[in-house]
Design an enzyme around this catalytic site. Structure first.
Site, PDB file in Angstrom:
ATOM      1  N   SER A 185      35.376 108.379 -12.276  1.00 51.71           N
ATOM      2  CA  SER A 185      35.052 107.220 -11.442  1.00 51.71           C
ATOM      3  C   SER A 185      35.860 105.978 -11.762  1.00 51.71           C
ATOM      4  O   SER A 185      35.965 105.090 -10.923  1.00 51.71           O
ATOM      5  CB  SER A 185      33.568 106.897 -11.571  1.00 51.71           C
ATOM      6  OG  SER A 185      33.245 106.544 -12.905  1.00 51.71           O
ATOM      7  N   HIS A 213      31.706 112.133  -7.503  1.00 51.76           N
ATOM      8  CA  HIS A 213      32.695 111.457  -6.642  1.00 51.76           C
ATOM      9  C   HIS A 213      33.536 112.449  -5.846  1.00 51.76           C
ATOM     10  O   HIS A 213      34.377 112.031  -5.050  1.00 51.76           O
ATOM     11  CB  HIS A 213      33.604 110.564  -7.492  1.00 51.76           C
ATOM     12  CG  HIS A 213      32.890 109.402  -8.089  1.00 51.76           C
ATOM     13  ND1 HIS A 213      32.778 108.174  -7.467  1.00 51.76           N
ATOM     14  CD2 HIS A 213      32.194 109.287  -9.251  1.00 51.76           C
ATOM     15  CE1 HIS A 213      32.073 107.355  -8.210  1.00 51.76           C
ATOM     16  NE2 HIS A 213      31.709 108.000  -9.309  1.00 51.76           N
ATOM     17  N   LYS A 244      26.583 108.831  -2.937  1.00 47.47           N
ATOM     18  CA  LYS A 244      27.958 108.456  -2.607  1.00 47.47           C
ATOM     19  C   LYS A 244      28.300 109.032  -1.226  1.00 47.47           C
ATOM     20  O   LYS A 244      27.929 108.431  -0.228  1.00 47.47           O
ATOM     21  CB  LYS A 244      28.886 108.904  -3.729  1.00 47.47           C
ATOM     22  CG  LYS A 244      28.530 108.175  -5.030  1.00 47.47           C
ATOM     23  CD  LYS A 244      29.345 108.576  -6.182  1.00 47.47           C
ATOM     24  CE  LYS A 244      29.101 107.719  -7.409  1.00 47.47           C
ATOM     25  NZ  LYS A 244      27.722 107.393  -7.771  1.00 47.47           N
TER      26      LYS A 244
END
Lengths: 442, 83
Positions: A185, A213, A244
């Site tokens: 990240s 992610h 996310k």
């Protein structure tokens, strides 16, 4: 240490940096207009720090399903699944996640943080070994603290160091669980998963990959780096988050090992916190449907990421090692990073600031996360603002910023002056939603 | 076989390459408070010690370490265990 001493220690560590401008822990958005735009301090602001990779937060179908779930099931479950029971929706979401990954079992948690905490701490116990990448997210480190397994760090993205450490454990009883991430990240770099999987096979270890992610952003179907690197069969456990690409909140652990079901009985972060509320479950399920039905969102995300990364690189910024939905600008020192972050906010761009000790290699970073929902104009506006502010602060050569301006077609200049709003920032919400959904829907 | 003193001297030498300024490292130097290194940088420094001594350093073995001497004792103990 008294509470007063703790307050003093925090003030000593961060007080001088906060005095340069805003306190990142207290930033307050006045209004969120779309996945990519908000009002901050009265200014319309381009959001480059949300991890909203597919723009799902305002997807019409997700919003509609969430509203319907509230009407039918209420606003919350008011407790944990072991105490208050499981809703059919919880099981349906777990089935949805397992099917998406083509795995047998899935367990959902109330956050991505809890998914790591609960999965790692329960799967690796006394007498076992956790081998974690040095740049692991805080949730993985915290999981290690909750686990009673022995914890060993290996050098970031270094399968050889991992192999050396596993070799030293050969012959010792206990499970060895390797934990790595898909996209890291802070710098947006990806793990060498094929090599790590080969090491895992050689030493008979288990492999867990945190796709926080990379879910929705990597792989032909958006399953993540395991899919992209063709190591899904080697990956024993995948953990991830709904906060996310999925656009809501929650986390999961998915696996072909039916033993993952033990999490329900021994994982404290699963057992002793309130379960996901109906609206969140409904939005997450619908988001998986939208993600699968709209692969063009991923294509758009990568076009935007490439444009932004290449644009910043051409301006002379020092970036993370690869094009990624996470684009990190490396800055020479904490103070300069804080000043740049503040100046970008005043010019209408919100990014994430990351400074030591939260960063690898004591780096000071401004971290941007790109979305499929960013319009071409927003990406161009953001690059213009980075160029102008970067040149004003002598972070990049002025001639490179000038060159960017000259390269723009006449009439397309969107340089914002005086801290005003980006000229194109007033895109109607409906249009933004249509882009976020990949295709207009009624 | 490395002795506690030789391990401590090696740590001082390797740590000295990391520390900026003219700080004189001793056995009593507090590794985070005195050197300007943050906690993550210190953990990364441990990788160098692992390479130097051919050992693995589990996190719980250094979680309470503050001084150079304490680090040397932890590393020396792991060297003895791995022999």
């Amino acid at each position: 240490m008294s509470i007063e001493d703790k307050v003093m220690a925090v003030e000593k560590a961060f007080g001088a940096l906060k005095a340069l401008g805003r306190d990142p822990t207290r930033l307050e958005f006045d209004e969120v207009i779309s996945p990519t735009e908000a009002v901050l301090e009265g200014r319309r602001t381009i959001l480059l720090g949300t991890n909203n990779y597919l723009g799902m937060t305002f997807d019409e179908a997700c919003v509609s399903e969430a509203k319907a779930a509230i009407d039918q099931f209420g606003t919350g479950t008011t407790g944990s699944r072991i105490a208050n029971g499981t809703y059919g929706m919880h099981k349906a979401l777990e089935r949805r996640v397992a099917d998406f990954y083509g795995k047998k079992c899935a367990v959902v948690f109330s956050t991505g943080y809890a998914a790591n905490l609960g999965s790692i701490s329960a799967l690796a116990q006394q007498g076992d070994y956790l081998l974690i990448d040095a740049d692991s997210h805080a949730s993985i480190y915290d999981a290690c603290k909750l686990s009673s397994a022995e914890v060993i760090r290996f050098r970031h993205n270094d399968p050889e160091d991992l192999a050396r450490k596993l070799a030293r454990l050969q012959g010792k009883p206990g499970d060895k669980l390797i934990v790595t991430e898909g996209i890291y990240s802070m710098l947006g770099d990806t793990a060498p998963l094929a090599e790590i999987a080969a090491v895992k096979r050689e030493y008979g270890a288990y492999l867990m990959v945190d796709e926080a992610h990379s879910l929705g952003t990597l792989g032909a179907r958006g399953r993540g780096l395991c899919e992209q690197a063709d190591v899904e069969a080697d990956c024993d456990f995948i953990v991830g988050t709904f906060s996310k690409s999925i656009g809501t909140v929650g986390g999961f652990c998915v696996s072909d090992h039916e033993g993952v079901e033990i999490l329900r009985s021994i994982s404290r972060p699963y057992m002793f916190t309130a379960s996901l509320p109906p609206a969140v479950i409904a939005a997450a399920r619908q988001s998986f449907d939208q993600m699968e039905a709209n692969p063009q969102l991923r294509e758009q995300l990568w076009r935007n990421a490439r444009t932004f990364y290449d644009g910043l690189e051409a301006l002379g910024f020092v970036l993370g090692p690869e094009v990624s939905p996470v684009v990190a600008v490396k800055l020479p020192g904490k103070e300069l990073a804080v000043r740049f972050w503040n100046a970008l906010i005043e010019a209408g761009v919100y990014t994430n600031i990351a400074i030591p000790p939260s960063t690898p290699g004591a780096l000071s970073l401004l971290r941007s996360s790109i979305s499929a929902a960013h319009s071409r104009e927003q990406i161009a506006d953001a690059l213009d603002i980075f160029a102008r502010v970067g040149a004003e602060m002598n972070l990049i050569p002025a001639n490179k910023a000038d060159r960017r301006r000259l390269a723009e077609p006449q009439g397309a200049l969107r340089i914002v002056t005086g801290g005003g709003a980006p000229a194109k920032a007033d895109t109607p919400r409906k249009a933004q939603q249509a882009r976020a959904s990949g295709a207009p829907r009624g | 076989m490395a002795t506690l003193d030789s391990v401590q001297n090696d740590i001082i030498r390797l740590l000295g390459e990391k520390v900026e300024g003219d700080l004189t490292l001793t056995a009593d130097t507090n590794i985070v408070a005195d050197t300007g290194l943050d906690s993550v940088s210190v953990m990364d420094f441990v990788f160098e010690l692992e390479d130097e001594f051919g050992i693995t350093v589990p996190l719980d073995r250094i979680s309470d370490v503050k001084t150079v001497r304490q680090l040397a004792e932890a590393i020396h103990g792991l060297i003895l265990e791995s022999a």
